[in-house]
Scaffold this motif. Structure first.
Motif, mmCIF file in Angstrom:
data_model
loop_
_atom_site.group_PDB
_atom_site.id
_atom_site.type_symbol
_atom_site.label_atom_id
_atom_site.label_comp_id
_atom_site.label_asym_id
_atom_site.label_seq_id
_atom_site.Cartn_x
_atom_site.Cartn_y
_atom_site.Cartn_z
ATOM 1 N N THR A 130 0.847 -1.185 0.000
ATOM 2 C CA THR A 130 0.000 0.000 0.000
ATOM 3 C C THR A 130 0.881 1.234 0.000
ATOM 4 O OG1 THR A 130 -1.834 -1.086 1.141
ATOM 5 C CG2 THR A 130 -1.781 1.311 1.231
ATOM 6 N N ARG A 142 -4.552 9.321 -2.200
ATOM 7 C CA ARG A 142 -5.345 8.184 -1.713
ATOM 8 C C ARG A 142 -4.497 6.926 -1.647
ATOM 9 N NH1 ARG A 142 -10.285 9.016 -5.753
ATOM 10 N NH2 ARG A 142 -8.473 8.788 -7.073
ATOM 11 N N ALA A 143 -4.908 6.025 -0.782
ATOM 12 C CA ALA A 143 -4.206 4.747 -0.635
ATOM 13 C C ALA A 143 -4.392 3.907 -1.898
ATOM 14 C CB ALA A 143 -4.724 3.996 0.578
ATOM 15 N N HIS A 144 -3.289 3.284 -2.338
ATOM 16 C CA HIS A 144 -3.307 2.364 -3.483
ATOM 17 C C HIS A 144 -2.651 1.061 -3.050
ATOM 18 C CE1 HIS A 144 -4.530 5.238 -6.597
ATOM 19 N NE2 HIS A 144 -3.865 6.124 -5.863
ATOM 20 N N SER A 170 -3.106 11.824 -6.151
ATOM 21 C CA SER A 170 -4.433 11.746 -5.523
ATOM 22 C C SER A 170 -4.382 11.832 -4.000
ATOM 23 C CB SER A 170 -5.125 10.437 -5.913
ATOM 24 O OG SER A 170 -4.489 9.337 -5.266
ATOM 25 N N ASN A 199 4.641 6.895 -6.437
ATOM 26 C CA ASN A 199 3.979 7.113 -5.146
ATOM 27 C C ASN A 199 4.986 7.127 -4.003
ATOM 28 O OD1 ASN A 199 1.600 7.099 -6.608
ATOM 29 N ND2 ASN A 199 0.956 5.069 -5.908
ATOM 30 N N THR A 259 0.701 5.696 -0.956
ATOM 31 C CA THR A 259 -0.189 6.849 -1.071
ATOM 32 C C THR A 259 0.027 7.474 -2.436
ATOM 33 O OG1 THR A 259 -0.067 7.241 1.305
ATOM 34 C CG2 THR A 259 -0.806 9.084 -0.064
#
Length: 155
Positions: free
Chosen positions: A36, A44-46, A42, A73, A38
């Motif tokens: 995971t 947001r978590a990926h 965005s 990321n 960030t």
């Protein structure tokens, strides 16, 4: 902590250390984790599935040469979570440290590629790994610095 809880914690620690103790003979399944990050743009978590590697006493993330969103990321937001899922279920917080120094990149990526060429059963992956020089020129490379280094085997 009660005795039963302490015993369970020791068993979990042992299982985590075993899962992180991959070597050149480890199967594809043993080295498959979820990661995971960030999102760079965005925020947001990926979460993705990826292999991790061990070179020397360190853990790394890399892939065959290509641009990777997960790498962008990590460059933007180095905090990551490693999700172990084979043999033990654990979410390990860490920092992703991009390895950019040419000598260190070459040493680590050569060890990774050499390990992938090991004759252990990896579903034929050793035949499609490619050349180490290609990995050095175009693969992302990130060292995983666990928040709790005592989870690493031998510590």
């Amino acid at each position: 902590m009660r005795e039963g809880q302490a015993s369970a914690a020791r068993a979990d620690l042992s299982a985590i250390r075993a899962a992180l103790a991959i070597d050149r003979s480890s199967s594809a399944q043993a080295r498959t984790i979820d990661l995971t990050t960030t999102g760079a743009r965005s925020g947001r978590a990926h979460r993705i599935e990826i292999w991790f590697y061990r070179a020397g006493d360190e853990l790394y993330l890399s892939t065959a040469p290509a641009r990777r969103d997960w790498y962008a990321n990590v460059l933007a937001h180095p905090r990551i979570v490693i999700h172990l899922k084979h043999g033990v279920s654990a979410d390990l917080t860490a920092s992703g440290v991009p390895i950019t120094e040419p000598g260190e990149r070459a040493r680590v990526l050569r060890e990774i590629v050499d390990g992938l060429r090991h004759p252990a059963d990896r579903g034929g992956v050793q035949n499609i790994v490619g050349d180490a020089d290609d990995w050095i020129a175009g693969s992302p490379l990130v060292r995983i610095d666990l928040d709790d280094p005592s989870l690493l085997p031998g510590r």
